[in-house]
Design a protein around this motif. Structure first.
Motif, mmCIF file in Angstrom:
data_model
loop_
_atom_site.group_PDB
_atom_site.id
_atom_site.type_symbol
_atom_site.label_atom_id
_atom_site.label_comp_id
_atom_site.label_asym_id
_atom_site.label_seq_id
_atom_site.Cartn_x
_atom_site.Cartn_y
_atom_site.Cartn_z
ATOM 1 N N GLU A 135 0.821 -1.212 0.000
ATOM 2 C CA GLU A 135 0.000 0.000 0.000
ATOM 3 C C GLU A 135 0.853 1.260 0.000
ATOM 4 O O GLU A 135 0.513 2.255 -0.626
ATOM 5 N N LEU A 136 1.987 1.219 0.706
ATOM 6 C CA LEU A 136 2.879 2.387 0.693
ATOM 7 C C LEU A 136 3.454 2.619 -0.698
ATOM 8 O O LEU A 136 3.615 3.750 -1.140
ATOM 9 N N LEU A 137 3.784 1.508 -1.389
ATOM 10 C CA LEU A 137 4.406 1.640 -2.716
ATOM 11 C C LEU A 137 3.398 1.948 -3.806
ATOM 12 O O LEU A 137 3.748 2.492 -4.851
ATOM 13 N N SER A 138 2.137 1.596 -3.572
ATOM 14 C CA SER A 138 1.170 1.723 -4.667
ATOM 15 C C SER A 138 0.912 3.180 -5.042
ATOM 16 O O SER A 138 0.390 3.479 -6.096
ATOM 17 N N GLY A 139 1.323 4.103 -4.159
ATOM 18 C CA GLY A 139 1.190 5.516 -4.510
ATOM 19 C C GLY A 139 2.329 6.020 -5.380
ATOM 20 O O GLY A 139 2.337 7.159 -5.832
ATOM 21 N N ASN A 140 3.325 5.154 -5.633
ATOM 22 C CA ASN A 140 4.500 5.579 -6.405
ATOM 23 C C ASN A 140 4.217 5.489 -7.902
ATOM 24 O O ASN A 140 3.998 4.397 -8.434
ATOM 25 N N PRO A 141 4.217 6.636 -8.600
ATOM 26 C CA PRO A 141 3.856 6.628 -10.025
ATOM 27 C C PRO A 141 4.881 5.900 -10.902
ATOM 28 O O PRO A 141 4.600 5.556 -12.042
ATOM 29 N N HIS A 142 6.096 5.651 -10.373
ATOM 30 C CA HIS A 142 7.146 5.030 -11.199
ATOM 31 C C HIS A 142 7.128 3.513 -11.136
ATOM 32 O O HIS A 142 7.954 2.861 -11.757
ATOM 33 N N LEU A 143 6.205 2.948 -10.352
ATOM 34 C CA LEU A 143 6.174 1.488 -10.225
ATOM 35 C C LEU A 143 4.860 0.934 -10.751
ATOM 36 O O LEU A 143 3.791 1.424 -10.390
ATOM 37 N N ASP A 144 4.948 -0.088 -11.626
ATOM 38 C CA ASP A 144 3.700 -0.713 -12.065
ATOM 39 C C ASP A 144 3.271 -1.751 -11.026
ATOM 40 O O ASP A 144 4.012 -2.093 -10.105
ATOM 41 N N LYS A 145 2.055 -2.264 -11.212
ATOM 42 C CA LYS A 145 1.485 -3.185 -10.205
ATOM 43 C C LYS A 145 2.355 -4.409 -9.983
ATOM 44 O O LYS A 145 2.497 -4.896 -8.876
ATOM 45 N N GLU A 146 2.918 -4.902 -11.086
ATOM 46 C CA GLU A 146 3.731 -6.118 -11.013
ATOM 47 C C GLU A 146 4.968 -5.893 -10.143
ATOM 48 O O GLU A 146 5.321 -6.707 -9.299
ATOM 49 N N SER A 147 5.632 -4.741 -10.361
ATOM 50 C CA SER A 147 6.833 -4.412 -9.572
ATOM 51 C C SER A 147 6.477 -4.268 -8.100
ATOM 52 O O SER A 147 7.195 -4.761 -7.226
ATOM 53 N N VAL A 148 5.377 -3.588 -7.843
ATOM 54 C CA VAL A 148 4.941 -3.385 -6.453
ATOM 55 C C VAL A 148 4.715 -4.736 -5.791
ATOM 56 O O VAL A 148 5.162 -4.984 -4.667
ATOM 57 N N ARG A 149 4.049 -5.641 -6.535
ATOM 58 C CA ARG A 149 3.750 -6.961 -5.973
ATOM 59 C C ARG A 149 5.035 -7.725 -5.646
ATOM 60 O O ARG A 149 5.176 -8.317 -4.592
ATOM 61 N N SER A 150 5.993 -7.675 -6.583
ATOM 62 C CA SER A 150 7.213 -8.465 -6.334
ATOM 63 C C SER A 150 8.062 -7.855 -5.218
ATOM 64 O O SER A 150 8.666 -8.572 -4.429
ATOM 65 N N ILE A 151 8.092 -6.516 -5.114
ATOM 66 C CA ILE A 151 8.832 -5.880 -4.010
ATOM 67 C C ILE A 151 8.177 -6.263 -2.674
ATOM 68 O O ILE A 151 8.848 -6.587 -1.698
ATOM 69 N N ALA A 152 6.833 -6.236 -2.651
ATOM 70 C CA ALA A 152 6.109 -6.571 -1.421
ATOM 71 C C ALA A 152 6.352 -8.031 -1.034
ATOM 72 O O ALA A 152 6.543 -8.347 0.143
ATOM 73 N N ASP A 153 6.368 -8.921 -2.033
ATOM 74 C CA ASP A 153 6.661 -10.337 -1.759
ATOM 75 C C ASP A 153 8.052 -10.495 -1.154
ATOM 76 O O ASP A 153 8.255 -11.216 -0.182
ATOM 77 N N GLY A 154 9.019 -9.797 -1.774
ATOM 78 C CA GLY A 154 10.403 -9.858 -1.298
ATOM 79 C C GLY A 154 10.516 -9.344 0.129
ATOM 80 O O GLY A 154 11.211 -9.931 0.972
ATOM 81 N N ALA A 155 9.789 -8.247 0.407
ATOM 82 C CA ALA A 155 9.824 -7.659 1.756
ATOM 83 C C ALA A 155 9.250 -8.644 2.765
ATOM 84 O O ALA A 155 9.753 -8.773 3.881
ATOM 85 N N MET A 156 8.197 -9.360 2.357
ATOM 86 C CA MET A 156 7.582 -10.312 3.284
ATOM 87 C C MET A 156 8.535 -11.474 3.578
ATOM 88 O O MET A 156 8.674 -11.902 4.722
ATOM 89 N N MET A 157 9.227 -11.956 2.537
ATOM 90 C CA MET A 157 10.180 -13.058 2.744
ATOM 91 C C MET A 157 11.318 -12.618 3.674
ATOM 92 O O MET A 157 11.747 -13.340 4.552
ATOM 93 N N GLU A 158 11.776 -11.390 3.446
ATOM 94 C CA GLU A 158 12.862 -10.857 4.284
ATOM 95 C C GLU A 158 12.392 -10.730 5.739
ATOM 96 O O GLU A 158 13.109 -11.074 6.673
ATOM 97 N N ALA A 159 11.146 -10.249 5.897
ATOM 98 C CA ALA A 159 10.578 -10.107 7.238
ATOM 99 C C ALA A 159 10.525 -11.470 7.924
ATOM 100 O O ALA A 159 10.869 -11.605 9.097
ATOM 101 N N ALA A 160 10.114 -12.476 7.155
ATOM 102 C CA ALA A 160 10.009 -13.821 7.733
ATOM 103 C C ALA A 160 11.377 -14.299 8.209
ATOM 104 O O ALA A 160 11.522 -14.823 9.311
ATOM 105 N N SER A 161 12.403 -14.043 7.397
ATOM 106 C CA SER A 161 13.731 -14.539 7.789
ATOM 107 C C SER A 161 14.264 -13.774 9.005
ATOM 108 O O SER A 161 14.919 -14.344 9.872
ATOM 109 N N ILE A 162 13.970 -12.477 9.094
ATOM 110 C CA ILE A 162 14.391 -11.691 10.267
ATOM 111 C C ILE A 162 13.707 -12.233 11.524
ATOM 112 O O ILE A 162 14.335 -12.476 12.547
ATOM 113 N N CYS A 163 12.382 -12.457 11.419
ATOM 114 C CA CYS A 163 11.631 -12.918 12.605
ATOM 115 C C CYS A 163 12.035 -14.328 12.995
ATOM 116 O O CYS A 163 12.288 -14.607 14.159
ATOM 117 N N MET A 164 12.085 -15.199 12.017
ATOM 118 C CA MET A 164 12.395 -16.605 12.326
ATOM 119 C C MET A 164 13.848 -16.742 12.802
ATOM 120 O O MET A 164 14.163 -17.571 13.642
#
Length: 214
Positions: free
Chosen positions: A141-170
């Motif tokens: 949602e934070l990235l979706s306001g960025n005019p330079h990113l298409d939906k696909e890029s936003v989705r993949s960045i968000a996926d990557g962030a979630m994986m990174e979050a999981a590894s930090i927590c675990m």
């Protein structure tokens, strides 16, 4: 003269509390009065007057955040029905840009305050934790306001962030610990090195005149 003196004292007091300059406070007071229709308090429906927020994916969460007792430093959960001008300033101070003369300690406190506010937006049940899916949504949602990113890029960045979050927590967990969600401390670690200060601003801070409602 006494009245204007007390008003300037009042403004100075608010400036000390929130970090806004007296000019910004005057400006935000005009905005507050526009939103409230010259009433002393604002209710949720008053935010319908802000056209900028209409298409913002975070709209409902931003509006809710203004009435969240955790952000108003009143209680650990629950919502208020209306807020006064000082409450409004307290919330708006989370969207202040960095001042050039801030020292390391002030910057750190400022950054934590912004991240705490963001964390509260997604910890909707006030249990002090957010799920990985909710965190992914924060990023998306934070990235979706960025005019330079298409939906696909936003989705993949968000996926990557979630994986990174999981590894930090675990990665910090003991072998017999059960994963229960992202705490605020985890959240702070995830945002290290990410420029939250410039990402987290709301356009209605600059506040063009609101179009009158017909």
């Amino acid at each position: 003269m006494g009245a204007s003196h007390s008003r300037s004292e009042e403004i100075q007091e608010l400036a000390d509390k929130t970090g806004f300059t007296s000019e910004q406070i005057e400006h935000l007071h005009r905005r507050f009065r526009q939103l409230s229709g010259d009433q002393p308090t604002i209710r949720k429906e008053n935010f319908d007057r802000i056209p900028d927020l209409e298409f913002n994916p975070l709209r409902a969460k931003i509006v809710q955040a203004f009435f969240d007792k955790r952000n108003l430093r009143e209680a650990s959960e629950g919502l208020v029905d209306e807020i006064n001008f000082e409450d409004f300033l307290t919330i708006m101070s989370n969207f202040r840009p960095i001042e050039m003369d801030m020292d390391e300690e002030q910057l750190d406190r400022f950054r934590k305050q912004k991240l705490k506010f963001l964390f509260h937006m997604y910890d909707s049940d006030s249990d002090g934790k957010i799920t990985l899916q909710e965190y992914r949504k924060v990023v998306q949602e934070l990235l979706s306001g960025n005019p330079h990113l298409d939906k696909e890029s936003v989705r993949s960045i968000a996926d990557g962030a979630m994986m990174e979050a999981a590894s930090i927590c675990m990665g910090q967990m003991e072998p017999d610990q059960v994963y229960e969600g992202i705490t605020f401390e985890d959240f702070l670690k995830m945002w290290e090195g990410i420029d939250i200060e410039t990402k987290m601003h709301v356009r209605f801070l600059t506040m063009e005149p609101i179009a009158p409602c017909h």
